[in-house]
Design a protein around this motif. Sequence first.
Motif, PDB file in Angstrom:
ATOM      1  N   SER A   1      56.985  40.470  42.595  1.00 25.69           N
ATOM      2  CA  SER A   1      56.740  40.640  44.027  1.00 25.69           C
ATOM      3  C   SER A   1      57.677  39.768  44.850  1.00 25.69           C
ATOM      4  CB  SER A   1      55.281  40.282  44.356  1.00 25.69           C
ATOM      5  OG  SER A   1      54.382  41.232  43.829  1.00 25.69           O
TER       6      SER A   1
ATOM      7  N   GLU B   1      57.305  44.389  46.949  1.00 27.12           N
ATOM      8  CA  GLU B   1      55.992  44.998  46.729  1.00 27.12           C
ATOM      9  C   GLU B   1      56.079  46.332  45.999  1.00 27.12           C
ATOM     10  OE1 GLU B   1      51.996  46.186  49.340  1.00 27.12           O
ATOM     11  OE2 GLU B   1      53.761  45.346  50.321  1.00 27.12           O
TER      12      GLU B   1
ATOM     13  N   SER C   1      54.138  47.215  42.530  1.00 24.49           N
ATOM     14  CA  SER C   1      53.154  48.302  42.485  1.00 24.49           C
ATOM     15  C   SER C   1      53.512  49.322  41.405  1.00 24.49           C
ATOM     16  CB  SER C   1      53.068  48.992  43.849  1.00 24.49           C
ATOM     17  OG  SER C   1      52.614  48.091  44.846  1.00 24.49           O
TER      18      SER C   1
ATOM     19  N   VAL D   1      48.829  42.077  44.376  1.00 28.19           N
ATOM     20  CA  VAL D   1      50.116  42.462  44.994  1.00 28.19           C
ATOM     21  C   VAL D   1      49.990  42.516  46.513  1.00 28.19           C
ATOM     22  CG1 VAL D   1      51.814  44.320  45.220  1.00 28.19           C
ATOM     23  CG2 VAL D   1      50.934  43.695  42.949  1.00 28.19           C
ATOM     24  N   ARG D   2      48.902  43.140  47.009  1.00 30.17           N
ATOM     25  CA  ARG D   2      48.738  43.276  48.470  1.00 30.17           C
ATOM     26  C   ARG D   2      48.551  41.908  49.128  1.00 30.17           C
ATOM     27  NH1 ARG D   2      50.234  47.448  46.824  1.00 30.17           N
ATOM     28  NH2 ARG D   2      49.430  49.535  47.222  1.00 30.17           N
TER      29      ARG D   2
ATOM     30  N   HIS E   1      51.796  39.771  49.356  1.00 31.53           N
ATOM     31  CA  HIS E   1      52.724  40.112  50.442  1.00 31.53           C
ATOM     32  C   HIS E   1      52.100  39.857  51.810  1.00 31.53           C
ATOM     33  CE1 HIS E   1      56.191  41.583  48.240  1.00 31.53           C
ATOM     34  NE2 HIS E   1      55.321  41.939  47.321  1.00 31.53           N
TER      35      HIS E   1
END
Length: 233
Positions: free
Chosen positions: A64, A69, A73, A133-134, A137
């Motif tokens: 990441s 991102e 993903s 991941v979300r 970021h």
Amino acid sequence: MTLQQRRDLAFLVLAGLFLGSMAMLNILGLTRFLQLGAIGSWPIVVAVGALPYPVTFLCTDLISEIWGEEKASQLVWVGLALNGWVVLVLWLGGALPGLAGAPEATFFEVQRLAFGAVGASMLAYLAAQFTDVRLFHFWKRFSGGKALWLRNNGSTLVSQLVDTTAVVLVSHYANHLLPIRPGEAVLPQLASYIASGYLFKALAALVDTLPFYALTGWLRQWLEVPGPGSELG
């Protein structure tokens, strides 16, 4: 070695560690429970398959940070496909005729344990990895590309709680794979398993802060990623 070759190699190594750890998680899974010490009278119990799992969050955080991102993903989705591949091979191994007289009990016990938890573990995996991941970021944008420790720990600590709770309640307990002591209240035992599993993962997440800093700095230099917080895309 050219710059592009270095970048490809670094991504392959991180992706390989991530996918290899995921494969071990599914195959080893619940074949053994480990007691990694205790806090007072409270044992810290972890399924053996969870041992390599914290490495997956370090890998996705590094990807990441350096590649962005979208790449992280994509790796999560490839990991889900790998889970499906492991299940297919385990199914084929049981469906095809075996050699007469050859020992098979170990394989079918591993297959039983894997199949008992696979659906729920896939859901837990998706929820935890995409949360990681979300959030990573989100904190990266919030800090303007600074404060590596914030996005590393702020994403992993939350996603590990999501994963641990889902795995213990849905994957382990609902499929009768958790060693529940008869004659004792169930909820405190479940809370203990969630807390001990999360404690192990949370400690691992905090320990990997220094490696995350070191690897991020080295990768940015070796891969010639311009500017703090910037990504290769």
